[in-house]
Write a protein that holds these residues in place. Sequence first.
Motif, short mmCIF file in Angstrom:
data_model
loop_
_atom_site.label_atom_id
_atom_site.label_comp_id
_atom_site.label_asym_id
_atom_site.label_seq_id
_atom_site.Cartn_x
_atom_site.Cartn_y
_atom_site.Cartn_z
N LEU A 67 26.23 10.45 -34.01
CA LEU A 67 26.09 9.35 -33.06
C LEU A 67 24.60 9.05 -32.98
N HIS A 68 24.26 7.79 -32.93
CA HIS A 68 22.86 7.46 -32.69
C HIS A 68 22.73 7.05 -31.22
N VAL A 69 21.91 7.80 -30.51
CA VAL A 69 21.65 7.43 -29.12
C VAL A 69 20.29 6.74 -29.11
N LEU A 70 20.29 5.48 -28.68
CA LEU A 70 19.01 4.75 -28.60
C LEU A 70 18.49 4.89 -27.18
N VAL A 71 17.28 5.42 -27.10
CA VAL A 71 16.70 5.69 -25.78
C VAL A 71 15.43 4.86 -25.64
N LYS A 72 15.34 4.19 -24.50
CA LYS A 72 14.14 3.42 -24.24
C LYS A 72 13.09 4.35 -23.64
N VAL A 73 12.01 4.56 -24.40
CA VAL A 73 10.92 5.40 -23.90
C VAL A 73 9.70 4.49 -23.79
N GLY A 74 9.30 4.18 -22.58
CA GLY A 74 8.24 3.20 -22.40
C GLY A 74 8.70 1.88 -23.00
N GLU A 75 7.89 1.34 -23.88
CA GLU A 75 8.24 0.05 -24.51
C GLU A 75 9.04 0.26 -25.79
N ARG A 76 9.18 1.52 -26.18
CA ARG A 76 9.67 1.84 -27.51
C ARG A 76 11.13 2.26 -27.45
N THR A 77 11.89 1.91 -28.51
CA THR A 77 13.25 2.41 -28.60
C THR A 77 13.26 3.58 -29.57
N VAL A 78 13.72 4.72 -29.12
CA VAL A 78 13.73 5.92 -29.92
C VAL A 78 15.17 6.22 -30.33
N ALA A 79 15.38 6.47 -31.64
CA ALA A 79 16.73 6.78 -32.12
C ALA A 79 16.88 8.30 -32.19
N VAL A 80 17.94 8.80 -31.62
CA VAL A 80 18.22 10.23 -31.67
C VAL A 80 19.58 10.41 -32.32
N ALA A 81 19.63 11.24 -33.37
CA ALA A 81 20.91 11.47 -34.03
C ALA A 81 21.54 12.71 -33.40
N VAL A 82 22.77 12.56 -32.94
CA VAL A 82 23.46 13.67 -32.30
C VAL A 82 24.72 13.97 -33.11
N ARG A 83 24.95 15.25 -33.37
CA ARG A 83 26.13 15.59 -34.14
C ARG A 83 27.37 15.20 -33.35
N ASN A 84 28.33 14.62 -34.01
CA ASN A 84 29.55 14.20 -33.33
C ASN A 84 30.49 15.39 -33.26
N GLU A 85 30.68 15.90 -32.06
CA GLU A 85 31.57 17.05 -31.93
C GLU A 85 32.94 16.60 -31.45
N GLY A 86 33.20 15.31 -31.54
CA GLY A 86 34.49 14.80 -31.12
C GLY A 86 34.40 14.11 -29.78
N GLN A 87 34.33 12.79 -29.83
CA GLN A 87 34.16 12.05 -28.58
C GLN A 87 35.42 12.07 -27.74
N LEU A 88 36.57 12.33 -28.38
CA LEU A 88 37.81 12.35 -27.60
C LEU A 88 37.94 13.65 -26.84
N THR A 89 37.47 14.77 -27.47
CA THR A 89 37.63 16.06 -26.83
C THR A 89 36.38 16.49 -26.08
N ARG A 90 35.22 16.29 -26.72
CA ARG A 90 33.97 16.72 -26.09
C ARG A 90 32.97 15.58 -26.09
N PRO A 91 33.16 14.60 -25.22
CA PRO A 91 32.29 13.43 -25.24
C PRO A 91 30.87 13.78 -24.81
N LEU A 92 29.93 12.91 -25.16
CA LEU A 92 28.54 13.08 -24.73
C LEU A 92 28.47 13.06 -23.22
N GLY A 93 27.50 13.76 -22.71
CA GLY A 93 27.41 13.88 -21.27
C GLY A 93 26.69 12.72 -20.58
N PHE A 94 26.42 11.64 -21.28
CA PHE A 94 25.73 10.53 -20.62
C PHE A 94 26.15 9.21 -21.23
#
Lengths: 265, 300, 374
Positions: free
Chosen positions: C326-353
């Motif tokens: 999953l790519h989580v795009l986070v706004k840090v200041g003026e910048r968009t930062v891409a964070v790659a998160v391993r997909n552990e199953g969004q149906l069973t263990r969704p991201l916490g945010f």
Amino acid sequence: MMPQKLPYWLVAGVATVMLFMHAPLLVLVLFSFNDSKFSMEWKGFTGKWYERLAERQDILDGLYSSVTVGLASTLIATVLGTLMALAIARHEFRGRRMMEALLYVPIVTPEIVVGISLLIMFMAIHFPLGLGSITVAHVAFNISFVAVVVHARLQGMDRNLEEAAMILGADEITAFFRVTVPQLWPGIISGGMLAFTMSFDDYVITSFVAGTDAATLPMVIYTMVKKNIEPSINAISTVVLIATTILIFVSDRFGQEKPLKADKA
Amino acid sequence: MAGPTLRQRALRFLHDRPQLKAWALLAPGLGWLLVFFVVPLLLMFGYSFMPRNVYGGVDLGFTLENYSRFFDPLYLGIVLKTTLYAIACTALCLMFGYPVAYAIARAGRWRNFMIFLVMLPFWTSFLVRMYAMMFLMRDSGLINKTLMDLGVIETGFEMLSTPFAVLAGLIFGFLPFMVLPIYASLEKLDLSLLEAAEVLGAPPASRFFRVTLPLSMPGVVAGSLLVFIPALGSFLTSDVLGGAKEILVGNLVQNQFSSARDWPFGSAASFVMMALVLVAVSVYLRVRDAGDEMAKEAKS
Amino acid sequence: MAAGSTEPPVVEFRHVNKTFGDYKACNDISFHVAKGEFFSLLGPSGCGKTTTLRLIAGFEEPDAGGGEVLINGEVVNRKRPYERQLAMVFQNYALFPHLSIERNIAFGLEMKKTPKSEIPGRVEKAMQMVRMDPGMFARRKPAQLSGGQRQRVALARALVLEPSVLLLDEPLGALDLKLRKEMQLELKHLNKQLGTTFIFVTHDQEEALTMSDRIAVMSNARIAQLGTPAEIYECPRTPFVARFIGESNFFEGKATGRTADGHGFTVEGEGGRYDIPHHPVVAEGKRVQIAVRPEWLDVLRPEDVPADENALPGKVQEIIYLGETLHVLVKVGERTVAVAVRNEGQLTRPLGFKSGDAVAVAWKPEDCQVLEED
């Protein structure tokens, strides 16, 4: 474009234009077999006008001159034109654009101007007029045609082929004869065919530079046309027509080879 | 390892001198063109400014008289007439040739045969073709004969030596030059453009005038040049079909060198003709470049 | 391979320059390629990689006084291509259209004056090597083959000469994706199996990473970085390399002081303060640019950030579902930062945010790359 039903008026119009383009020649051929000297009336089929051709020494001489001049000028023009095309297509040199432009000058210059200007120069330098001067003139107007045809072929050719040959161990000369020439052959042949027909057909330029003794076939035909109309002209014209048609068929076979850029998947 | 062979050294030598190599290839052909084409033209240009020698040839000296004679209504008329014939011939070839090119582009499996039909006269002897026209149009020719047989006319009328005969001959002679380039540009036309126009609701006529025709303009322009130039310089057509009555610049030039023996004037006439050709070529280049510009803009 | 250290590199460039008119295609290029290596020249179009290859092949020669090209320890600046004993596969394959497949392959052997009796056997062997059936294809013309088959013929035509170096100019560019992947592996196997040095030009970074032993990344007629795929990917030297190969997040700031251990630096940048490892180009008071790969970043609740990690506060902007990650795009200041998160199953263990949540973007100081100027 894809085939599509064309409106009838268009088909009819095109058919009429096509008829206009071919009817005169068909009539000419037809009446070369007419057994009547003066009348346009159909008096039956005969081959005697053709027999008569063979008896006329001037026609035979003209044919001989035309073929000689045609072959000689085609050979020279094809070699020189091909070399020029190679230089322009394969080499960067100062004045290349000008050279390309110069090639088109003989193509757009009216024939009569070419013929007369050459005559003026031949007279000025006392160049003997005859088959030699005719050949020189024919080469002069044919180099450009050959060069343009061969150049077009070269531009469609993949330059990597020569490089591939070189990295495989062929030097420039070997690569030229083993790779470039086989690719270029159709272009050279059609350039040569074009040169030969232009030479064989030319009346205007030839008539100026021929002098008094030499006469090519078109010159003989011209004299016949001017003197009096008789069916022999139809016969000789038919012979010329058939000869050129065969030539086109032959050159067409070479021209129809698959495009060279076969590597574009 | 042995040292390089002579052949290797020669190739190396040439490789290091690309200019020399290019000019070596060019030299024979270029030399021929210079000596037997450019020099004669220059010589003729020189002659056009010299006084006439009564026995043919020229006398030394400088004069503009050979050119000023073109203001004589007689010669001005010939130049004008030649230009008009060339324009008329081009226009009529376009009128007759475009539909043919269009039909070939859409002829499906007949296409190659039709191209062959158009190519055929292109390759056949021009003199023979002019003779064929003459054969049809002379007083006792097939046209008159047929009309008389049908009772349309009483006696044969004179068709040769009329503007009609010359114009018909020119068109007959140069029509293939018009058809082939137009066909070439129509063939390249992307059919999906016409479908797009149709989807956008354009009726057939408007699809033709707003899509097909503009996109085939390069062919039209090239074809027009290819017809206009030889028509302007034609000599044989008017000579065979026009007789003594239809004199064009080409015939004028020829006269000066055969019967009239006025080489300087003939040379000047030749350069008047060349000037007209030059004008045609530069108009062509202008139109073509403008077209290229438009195509470039359309792409970007 | 027991290549002794005394053996000269198969190909070596020493400060090579090549200009075409005003245009500099190679600017002070130096590198060497060892025997049996799979070496890639990687870069965008116009970067000089093809010119570099053509300099090796001999189609171009270095400028006068513009360095030396060596093959097997010998300076070949002035040698013509046919004097170099190389082989090459061209981008468009450059098969001779007038010759049959077997004659195409035999061409080089004929040029090298191989005994006539040997040629058919070697042609057949070469065809088998690239897995083409000689009985079926030998007599065909190139136009009768598919793109993939032509590619194989081009390869056979080159390999039949048993060259010490094989040059490949984007040979896979015209193939579809599946065939491309297949050929990548096959080329790599041939390289190892034959011990032939491969020099491979490509603009496809993934292809270069997959196949190469070493990669020279080129940009603006220079080598921007030369190294193994791991070095290139994990330690990009310049912003260009970091951007061209893989994805990266860039942060800029100013080095304000040393870290507690005295090795690294503390950087004051947009979005906050963070530590970076030691790097020769960094000095206190100087501007610093760093890159962090998305997969080396973590996105956490601000309170969960480990003490030894850098963290910048931000807000989740968007979550992009890619399957494996999953790519989580986070706004840090003026910048968009891409964070790659391993997909552990969004149906069973969704991201916490979700979008709009306040989070921290965190990474270990040693996982960021300090970049030099391009």
